[in-house]
Design a protein around this motif. Structure first.
Motif, PDB file in Angstrom:
ATOM      1  N   ALA A   8       0.823  -1.212   0.000  1.00  0.00           N
ATOM      2  CA  ALA A   8       0.000   0.000   0.000  1.00  0.00           C
ATOM      3  C   ALA A   8       0.856   1.259   0.000  1.00  0.00           C
ATOM      4  CB  ALA A   8      -0.933   0.002   1.203  1.00  0.00           C
ATOM      5  N   VAL A   9       2.050   1.197   0.522  1.00  0.00           N
ATOM      6  CA  VAL A   9       2.961   2.342   0.526  1.00  0.00           C
ATOM      7  C   VAL A   9       3.887   2.290  -0.689  1.00  0.00           C
ATOM      8  CG1 VAL A   9       4.830   3.449   1.807  1.00  0.00           C
ATOM      9  CG2 VAL A   9       2.854   2.566   3.023  1.00  0.00           C
ATOM     10  N   LEU A  10       4.271   1.107  -1.098  1.00  0.00           N
ATOM     11  CA  LEU A  10       5.233   0.922  -2.190  1.00  0.00           C
ATOM     12  C   LEU A  10       4.698   1.439  -3.528  1.00  0.00           C
ATOM     13  CD1 LEU A  10       8.011  -0.467  -2.748  1.00  0.00           C
ATOM     14  CD2 LEU A  10       6.733  -2.500  -3.342  1.00  0.00           C
ATOM     15  N   VAL A  11       3.472   1.149  -3.848  1.00  0.00           N
ATOM     16  CA  VAL A  11       2.900   1.540  -5.143  1.00  0.00           C
ATOM     17  C   VAL A  11       2.796   3.058  -5.287  1.00  0.00           C
ATOM     18  CG1 VAL A  11       0.846   1.384  -6.594  1.00  0.00           C
ATOM     19  CG2 VAL A  11       1.761  -0.662  -5.496  1.00  0.00           C
ATOM     20  N   PRO A  12       2.239   3.780  -4.309  1.00  0.00           N
ATOM     21  CA  PRO A  12       2.196   5.246  -4.462  1.00  0.00           C
ATOM     22  C   PRO A  12       3.583   5.882  -4.528  1.00  0.00           C
ATOM     23  CG  PRO A  12       0.653   4.570  -2.778  1.00  0.00           C
ATOM     24  CD  PRO A  12       1.467   3.362  -3.143  1.00  0.00           C
ATOM     25  N   LEU A  13       4.546   5.345  -3.811  1.00  0.00           N
ATOM     26  CA  LEU A  13       5.899   5.890  -3.885  1.00  0.00           C
ATOM     27  C   LEU A  13       6.515   5.655  -5.259  1.00  0.00           C
ATOM     28  CD1 LEU A  13       7.410   5.071  -0.395  1.00  0.00           C
ATOM     29  CD2 LEU A  13       6.792   7.292  -1.318  1.00  0.00           C
ATOM     30  N   GLY A  14       6.219   4.516  -5.861  1.00  0.00           N
ATOM     31  CA  GLY A  14       6.695   4.267  -7.221  1.00  0.00           C
ATOM     32  C   GLY A  14       6.097   5.247  -8.209  1.00  0.00           C
ATOM     33  N   VAL A  15       4.819   5.553  -8.034  1.00  0.00           N
ATOM     34  CA  VAL A  15       4.164   6.527  -8.910  1.00  0.00           C
ATOM     35  C   VAL A  15       4.735   7.927  -8.661  1.00  0.00           C
ATOM     36  CG1 VAL A  15       1.956   7.623  -9.448  1.00  0.00           C
ATOM     37  CG2 VAL A  15       2.081   5.156  -9.116  1.00  0.00           C
ATOM     38  N   LEU A  16       5.011   8.267  -7.416  1.00  0.00           N
ATOM     39  CA  LEU A  16       5.625   9.544  -7.080  1.00  0.00           C
ATOM     40  C   LEU A  16       6.984   9.682  -7.759  1.00  0.00           C
ATOM     41  CD1 LEU A  16       5.775  12.180  -5.376  1.00  0.00           C
ATOM     42  CD2 LEU A  16       6.839  10.785  -3.592  1.00  0.00           C
ATOM     43  N   GLY A  17       7.690   8.576  -7.914  1.00  0.00           N
ATOM     44  CA  GLY A  17       9.013   8.600  -8.514  1.00  0.00           C
ATOM     45  C   GLY A  17       9.032   9.035  -9.958  1.00  0.00           C
ATOM     46  N   VAL A  18       7.891   9.027 -10.630  1.00  0.00           N
ATOM     47  CA  VAL A  18       7.836   9.475 -12.018  1.00  0.00           C
ATOM     48  C   VAL A  18       8.161  10.965 -12.107  1.00  0.00           C
ATOM     49  CG1 VAL A  18       6.308   9.823 -13.993  1.00  0.00           C
ATOM     50  CG2 VAL A  18       6.197   7.697 -12.688  1.00  0.00           C
ATOM     51  N   HIS A  19       7.704  11.746 -11.139  1.00  0.00           N
ATOM     52  CA  HIS A  19       7.928  13.193 -11.173  1.00  0.00           C
ATOM     53  C   HIS A  19       8.924  13.669 -10.121  1.00  0.00           C
ATOM     54  CE1 HIS A  19       4.849  13.804 -14.132  1.00  0.00           C
ATOM     55  NE2 HIS A  19       4.031  13.027 -13.439  1.00  0.00           N
ATOM     56  N   PRO A  23      12.946  12.362  -3.690  1.00  0.00           N
ATOM     57  CA  PRO A  23      12.207  12.029  -2.467  1.00  0.00           C
ATOM     58  C   PRO A  23      11.627  10.621  -2.487  1.00  0.00           C
ATOM     59  CG  PRO A  23      11.312  14.037  -3.470  1.00  0.00           C
ATOM     60  CD  PRO A  23      12.385  13.522  -4.357  1.00  0.00           C
ATOM     61  N   ALA A  24      11.127  10.191  -3.642  1.00  0.00           N
ATOM     62  CA  ALA A  24      10.563   8.839  -3.726  1.00  0.00           C
ATOM     63  C   ALA A  24      11.647   7.792  -3.527  1.00  0.00           C
ATOM     64  CB  ALA A  24       9.877   8.638  -5.072  1.00  0.00           C
ATOM     65  N   GLY A  25      12.832   8.015  -4.092  1.00  0.00           N
ATOM     66  CA  GLY A  25      13.933   7.076  -3.914  1.00  0.00           C
ATOM     67  C   GLY A  25      14.369   6.974  -2.463  1.00  0.00           C
ATOM     68  N   LEU A  26      14.457   8.110  -1.785  1.00  0.00           N
ATOM     69  CA  LEU A  26      14.833   8.100  -0.366  1.00  0.00           C
ATOM     70  C   LEU A  26      13.788   7.378   0.483  1.00  0.00           C
ATOM     71  CD1 LEU A  26      16.211  11.726   0.020  1.00  0.00           C
ATOM     72  CD2 LEU A  26      17.520   9.596   0.055  1.00  0.00           C
ATOM     73  N   LEU A  27      12.514   7.648   0.208  1.00  0.00           N
ATOM     74  CA  LEU A  27      11.455   6.991   0.975  1.00  0.00           C
ATOM     75  C   LEU A  27      11.403   5.486   0.702  1.00  0.00           C
ATOM     76  CD1 LEU A  27       8.664   9.694   0.689  1.00  0.00           C
ATOM     77  CD2 LEU A  27       9.892   9.020   2.758  1.00  0.00           C
ATOM     78  N   LEU A  28      11.592   5.087  -0.552  1.00  0.00           N
ATOM     79  CA  LEU A  28      11.604   3.660  -0.871  1.00  0.00           C
ATOM     80  C   LEU A  28      12.800   2.956  -0.241  1.00  0.00           C
ATOM     81  CD1 LEU A  28      10.427   3.655  -4.576  1.00  0.00           C
ATOM     82  CD2 LEU A  28       9.331   2.483  -2.671  1.00  0.00           C
ATOM     83  N   ALA A  29      13.961   3.593  -0.273  1.00  0.00           N
ATOM     84  CA  ALA A  29      15.143   2.991   0.357  1.00  0.00           C
ATOM     85  C   ALA A  29      14.925   2.843   1.861  1.00  0.00           C
ATOM     86  CB  ALA A  29      16.381   3.829   0.061  1.00  0.00           C
ATOM     87  N   THR A  30      14.321   3.846   2.475  1.00  0.00           N
ATOM     88  CA  THR A  30      14.011   3.759   3.908  1.00  0.00           C
ATOM     89  C   THR A  30      13.005   2.656   4.182  1.00  0.00           C
ATOM     90  OG1 THR A  30      14.422   6.126   4.140  1.00  0.00           O
ATOM     91  CG2 THR A  30      13.171   5.069   5.898  1.00  0.00           C
ATOM     92  N   LEU A  31      11.988   2.559   3.329  1.00  0.00           N
ATOM     93  CA  LEU A  31      10.978   1.503   3.472  1.00  0.00           C
ATOM     94  C   LEU A  31      11.613   0.118   3.370  1.00  0.00           C
ATOM     95  CD1 LEU A  31       7.887   0.835   3.629  1.00  0.00           C
ATOM     96  CD2 LEU A  31       7.921   0.830   1.139  1.00  0.00           C
ATOM     97  N   GLY A  32      12.631  -0.033   2.550  1.00  0.00           N
ATOM     98  CA  GLY A  32      13.304  -1.322   2.417  1.00  0.00           C
ATOM     99  C   GLY A  32      14.291  -1.597   3.538  1.00  0.00           C
TER     100      GLY A  32
END
Length: 101
Positions: A8-19, A23-32
């Motif tokens: 539920a968090v991963l998909v919106p962050l991936g979509v955020l990464g398009v623009h 920030p999306a990369g930092l949040l995804l790395a933290t999530l992992g």
């Protein structure tokens, strides 16, 4: 439950990464990283730090482990994309060019 919340968090962050790749990369790395650090701290606290080498491959085979690895890889790709755009190696999709004066 944790795997569903991660998706539920991963998909919106991936979509955020398009623009917004940085920030999306930092949040995804933290999530992992959070589940990996939680496992390491849990093993160390329980006195089983020596079992980390054996526990990590088994953990990656679980749904939570796979999602953590997926988040880390996606975060790394987005951070690389942000660095490439910053260095102007890849033209920014939203960049406006000024007309020649």
């Amino acid at each position: 439950m944790v795997a569903m919340a991660t998706v539920a968090v991963l998909v919106p962050l991936g979509v955020l990464g398009v623009h917004r790749a940085l920030p999306a990369g930092l949040l995804l790395a933290t999530l992992g990283l959070v589940p990996v650090l939680g496992m390491v701290v849990g093993l160390a606290r329980g006195g089983h730090a020596g079992e980390l080498v054996h526990a990590l491959p088994r953990w990656v085979g679980t749904p939570g482990g796979l999602l953590a690895v997926l988040a880390l890889v996606a975060g790394a790709v987005l951070l690389l994309a942000a660095a490439l755009v910053r260095e102007r190696l890849v033209p920014h999709a939203g960049a406006r060019t000024r007309p020649a004066a």
